[in-house]
Design a protein around this motif. Structure first.
Motif, PDB file in Angstrom:
ATOM      1  N   PRO A 161      76.322  25.602  51.330  1.00 25.35           N
ATOM      2  CA  PRO A 161      77.456  25.952  50.452  1.00 25.35           C
ATOM      3  C   PRO A 161      76.786  26.594  49.209  1.00 25.35           C
ATOM      4  O   PRO A 161      75.546  26.266  49.028  1.00 25.35           O
ATOM      5  N   ILE A 162      77.431  27.040  48.230  1.00 29.73           N
ATOM      6  CA  ILE A 162      77.030  27.486  47.266  1.00 29.73           C
ATOM      7  C   ILE A 162      77.232  26.373  46.061  1.00 29.73           C
ATOM      8  O   ILE A 162      78.577  26.123  46.196  1.00 29.73           O
ATOM      9  N   TYR A 163      76.318  25.960  45.229  1.00 31.66           N
ATOM     10  CA  TYR A 163      76.812  24.681  44.637  1.00 31.66           C
ATOM     11  C   TYR A 163      77.234  24.886  43.244  1.00 31.66           C
ATOM     12  O   TYR A 163      76.885  25.893  42.632  1.00 31.66           O
ATOM     13  N   TYR A 164      78.107  24.174  42.705  1.00 33.76           N
ATOM     14  CA  TYR A 164      78.661  24.483  41.457  1.00 33.76           C
ATOM     15  C   TYR A 164      77.800  24.129  40.225  1.00 33.76           C
ATOM     16  O   TYR A 164      76.765  23.247  40.252  1.00 33.76           O
ATOM     17  N   ALA A 165      77.721  25.192  39.305  1.00 42.02           N
ATOM     18  CA  ALA A 165      76.511  25.285  38.523  1.00 42.02           C
ATOM     19  C   ALA A 165      76.849  24.453  37.294  1.00 42.02           C
ATOM     20  O   ALA A 165      76.434  24.677  36.269  1.00 42.02           O
ATOM     21  N   LEU A 197      71.760  18.639  40.528  1.00 48.22           N
ATOM     22  CA  LEU A 197      71.875  18.581  42.002  1.00 48.22           C
ATOM     23  C   LEU A 197      71.679  17.223  42.397  1.00 48.22           C
ATOM     24  O   LEU A 197      70.433  16.833  41.926  1.00 48.22           O
ATOM     25  N   HIS A 198      72.048  16.757  43.670  1.00 53.66           N
ATOM     26  CA  HIS A 198      71.403  15.371  43.952  1.00 53.66           C
ATOM     27  C   HIS A 198      70.957  15.310  45.547  1.00 53.66           C
ATOM     28  O   HIS A 198      71.168  16.356  45.914  1.00 53.66           O
ATOM     29  N   LEU A 199      70.554  14.180  46.005  1.00 51.72           N
ATOM     30  CA  LEU A 199      70.320  14.124  47.338  1.00 51.72           C
ATOM     31  C   LEU A 199      71.342  14.527  48.275  1.00 51.72           C
ATOM     32  O   LEU A 199      71.017  15.207  49.238  1.00 51.72           O
ATOM     33  N   GLY A 200      72.436  14.361  47.954  1.00 51.36           N
ATOM     34  CA  GLY A 200      73.581  14.855  48.775  1.00 51.36           C
ATOM     35  C   GLY A 200      73.507  16.276  49.013  1.00 51.36           C
ATOM     36  O   GLY A 200      73.817  17.001  50.082  1.00 51.36           O
ATOM     37  N   HIS A 201      72.999  17.060  47.839  1.00 47.98           N
ATOM     38  CA  HIS A 201      73.381  18.614  47.859  1.00 47.98           C
ATOM     39  C   HIS A 201      71.965  18.995  48.697  1.00 47.98           C
ATOM     40  O   HIS A 201      72.094  20.024  49.146  1.00 47.98           O
ATOM     41  N   SER A 259      74.519  29.834  43.985  1.00 45.89           N
ATOM     42  CA  SER A 259      75.292  28.869  42.972  1.00 45.89           C
ATOM     43  C   SER A 259      76.644  29.591  42.938  1.00 45.89           C
ATOM     44  O   SER A 259      77.180  30.651  42.623  1.00 45.89           O
ATOM     45  N   ASP A 260      77.765  28.549  42.573  1.00 38.99           N
ATOM     46  CA  ASP A 260      79.450  28.927  42.366  1.00 38.99           C
ATOM     47  C   ASP A 260      79.420  28.860  41.085  1.00 38.99           C
ATOM     48  O   ASP A 260      79.404  27.717  40.365  1.00 38.99           O
ATOM     49  N   GLU A 261      79.708  29.656  40.213  1.00 33.57           N
ATOM     50  CA  GLU A 261      79.672  29.546  38.789  1.00 33.57           C
ATOM     51  C   GLU A 261      80.787  29.998  38.058  1.00 33.57           C
ATOM     52  O   GLU A 261      80.849  29.740  36.723  1.00 33.57           O
ATOM     53  N   GLY A 265      79.186  20.609  53.916  1.00 30.77           N
ATOM     54  CA  GLY A 265      79.681  19.258  53.852  1.00 30.77           C
ATOM     55  C   GLY A 265      80.905  19.057  54.537  1.00 30.77           C
ATOM     56  O   GLY A 265      81.633  20.120  54.356  1.00 30.77           O
ATOM     57  N   LYS A 266      81.051  17.862  55.126  1.00 29.41           N
ATOM     58  CA  LYS A 266      82.378  17.698  55.773  1.00 29.41           C
ATOM     59  C   LYS A 266      83.810  17.976  54.739  1.00 29.41           C
ATOM     60  O   LYS A 266      84.789  18.177  55.331  1.00 29.41           O
ATOM     61  N   ASP A 267      83.461  17.631  53.688  1.00 31.75           N
ATOM     62  CA  ASP A 267      84.679  17.774  52.415  1.00 31.75           C
ATOM     63  C   ASP A 267      85.175  19.207  52.099  1.00 31.75           C
ATOM     64  O   ASP A 267      86.430  19.541  51.861  1.00 31.75           O
ATOM     65  N   ILE A 268      84.299  20.176  52.750  1.00 28.15           N
ATOM     66  CA  ILE A 268      84.828  21.372  52.619  1.00 28.15           C
ATOM     67  C   ILE A 268      85.029  22.251  53.799  1.00 28.15           C
ATOM     68  O   ILE A 268      85.016  23.597  53.853  1.00 28.15           O
ATOM     69  N   GLY A 303      77.386  15.164  57.420  1.00 30.71           N
ATOM     70  CA  GLY A 303      78.063  14.075  57.083  1.00 30.71           C
ATOM     71  C   GLY A 303      77.581  13.639  55.630  1.00 30.71           C
ATOM     72  O   GLY A 303      76.971  14.448  55.061  1.00 30.71           O
ATOM     73  N   PHE A 304      77.881  12.801  54.944  1.00 34.34           N
ATOM     74  CA  PHE A 304      77.735  12.479  53.443  1.00 34.34           C
ATOM     75  C   PHE A 304      76.523  11.361  53.479  1.00 34.34           C
ATOM     76  O   PHE A 304      76.547  10.428  54.306  1.00 34.34           O
ATOM     77  N   TRP A 305      75.966  11.329  52.385  1.00 36.23           N
ATOM     78  CA  TRP A 305      74.847  10.509  51.848  1.00 36.23           C
ATOM     79  C   TRP A 305      75.685   9.363  51.064  1.00 36.23           C
ATOM     80  O   TRP A 305      76.093   9.845  49.968  1.00 36.23           O
ATOM     81  N   THR A 306      75.457   8.347  51.247  1.00 35.26           N
ATOM     82  CA  THR A 306      75.857   7.246  50.484  1.00 35.26           C
ATOM     83  C   THR A 306      74.445   6.594  49.825  1.00 35.26           C
ATOM     84  O   THR A 306      73.455   6.642  50.456  1.00 35.26           O
TER      85      THR A 306
END
Ligand code: MSP
Length: 494
Positions: free
Chosen positions: A13-17, A21-25, A52-54, A259-262, A289-292
């Motif tokens: 995925p390209i990440y929102y700028a 960024l955290h462990l999940g990313h 990156s999604d900017e 990620g499963k959410d997208i 899957g997601f990291w909690t």
């Protein structure tokens, strides 16, 4: 003999700028990197893209909050993204930014193609909008009147917009889903299939109010919805539509790691948009899957967001990569905790792998000068290489790592069962042949997962990381040049 080289196009995925960024990313990028490195190792021609999604309202808001111009703000954030990927040894071939001019032009060209196919029309849009998720929700989808994804407030937006005829593609999508094994894990394909069967509504693809976005080519009062903008990165990263070289070579994507959410955007909206443009669909979607954290959702408000950089500083990039892949199967959710992380470092990286390499090299160095390390293959048969190759081809890298680990444990068992430390002469030579060759194979196979560790082992053995050498030497000799080094991993004191 004709050797055919396969191409392998993989994306994250390209990440929102607008956020750190955290462990999940980090999760999706590590998974994609392991696959990219594996495919390079087996000789494929790989193109690996992250970025990156900017654009969009929430990025504009974050820039305002930071007291910066939009573009200066995203430049600053993106620099940090790149630093993180470098620290994690992410080997992407391209970093795509949606504010690149060529990308913006590609998005306009894409929308023009949709229009040419009469898949765009103007209408009024009204719905519940979550600014944070950049998503419209129906009344039914809201959770206690809030965004079902992030729990934030939603607002009613009514506005002129242009729509994409998603509904037109329902049958084609159903047909495609029925003929292809597209999404992994499989139950995610069933989920999407059910949603498609339930009926598809057309989606709005422009906004009049969001100005930090790409202008809609047919109406200067409208801006392209960030999700359309973002998805087109997979094309523009290859130079589409202006340069054919990489596009012709690599399109379609072999796998989008997400990620499963997208999943909805990638598995329903994106294929329909591509169908409209007459472009080939991606071969696979790997929905992770997601990291909690200690079984709780990671969130700023809870203050439990895990910063990957601090883990790398403390424990190394390889330890973090190992944990992310080994702790859970890719499609499932998992919980991060310091205890679980340290348990894997001490119990597996130190006690299994580190210990094996240290013991074997100590024995080899102690063996008398000129020891030959010759023998017959006993241990190599324990490596389930075909099973490993199949797991990796199926994107099951958790299983792949488990297969390698099984072999590491077999090698440690071989030392104990044969009391290798007490052997002499031809018996010692034979045991060391088996153990050194096994360590050599491990250095090759572990490399995509833990590149620094793979290189360290190969350097201590004086051997090469090349897949064509990934079997016991046919001449029954180990032919490296040994130079024992430090322990690969240090035990963490609890
Ligand atoms: N910009 C969009 C993606 C566009 S792709 C064409 C986006 N960005 S995001 O920064 O919000 O999220 C990027 C990815 O990180 C998503 O795939 C999301 O699932 C993933 N993760 C965010 N938090 C996560 C966890 N806690 N665990 C695992 N992955 C998670 O969505």
């Amino acid at each position: 003999m004709v050797i055919t080289i396969s191409k392998f196009y993989i994306t994250t995925p390209i990440y929102y700028a607008n956020d750190k960024l955290h462990l999940g990313h980090a999760n999706s990028n590590v998974i994609a990197d392991v696959l990219a490195r594996w495919h390079r190792l087996i000789g494929d021609d790989v193109f690996f893209v992250t970025g990156s999604d900017e654009h969009g309202e929430k990025i504009e808001k974050a820039a305002v909050a930071a007291g910066m111009q939009n573009i200066d703000f995203v430049d600053y954030e993106v620099k940090k993204f790149k630093e993180l990927w470098q620290r994690l040894n992410i080997s992407n071939d391209r970093f795509i930014r949606t504010t690149e001019h060529a990308h913006e032009e590609a998005v306009k060209a894409f929308v023009e193609l949709l229009n040419k196919n009469q898949d765009i029309y103007k209408a009024k849009y009204s719905g519940w909008y979550c600014v944070y998720e950049e998503t419209f929700w129906t009344e039914l989808e809201l959770k206690n009147g809030k965004c079902p994804e992030c729990g934030r407030d939603v607002k009613i937006l009514e506005e002129d917009a242009y729509f994409f005829r998603l509904s037109k593609y329902q049958d084609k999508l159903l047909d495609f889903y029925n003929k292809n094994s597209f999404i992994l894990p499989k139950y995610r394909q069933t989920e999407m299939l059910n949603r498609i069967s339930g009926g598809l509504k057309d989606i709005s693809i422009t906004r009049p109010s969001v100005k930090w976005a790409i202008q809609f080519p047919f109406d200067s009062n409208q801006y392209i919805y960030v999700w359309v903008d973002a998805l087109v990165n997979y094309l523009s990263a290859l130079g589409w539509p202006n340069s054919d070289v990489d596009f012709n070579k690599f399109w379609p994507p072999d796998v989008h790691v997400i990620g499963k959410d997208i999943n909805w955007f990638h598995s329903v909206v994106w294929p329909a948009l591509l169908m409209s443009c007459g472009l080939q669909l991606p071969s696979n979607i790997l929905a992770t899957g997601f990291w909690t954290v200690n079984n709780e959702k990671m969130s700023k408000s809870k203050g439990n967001v895990i910063d990957p950089i601090s883990l790398i500083d403390k424990y190394s990039a390889d330890a973090l990569r190992y944990f992310l892949i080994k702790e859970k199967s890719i499609g499932e959710d998992g919980s991060f905790s310091n205890d679980a992380f340290i348990a894997r470092i001490n119990g597996e990286l130190v006690a299994d792998l580190g210990n094996l390499v240290y013991r074997v090299l100590t024995l080899a160095e102690k063996a008398e000068e000129g020891a030959k390390f010759e023998g017959r293959n006993e241990l190599g048969k324990k490596l389930e290489l075909e099973k490993l190759e199949k797991a990796m081809a199926d994107f099951d890298i958790n299983l792949g790592l488990n297969i390698i680990w099984q072999f590491i444990r077999e090698a440690n068992k071989y030392i104990n069962d044969n009391k290798a430390w007490a052997l002499q002469g031809a018996e010692l030579s034979n045991a060391l042949y088996n153990l050194l060759e096994s360590c050599r194979l491990i250095s090759i196979l572990i490399y995509p997962f833990m590149p620094e560790t793979g290189e360290k082992i190969a350097a201590q053995l004086g051997t090469k990381i090349e897949f064509k050498y990934c079997s016991f030497s046919p001449d029954g000799k180990f032919s490296g040049k040994i130079k024992k080094g430090d322990y690969l991993f240090k035990k963490i004191k609890i």
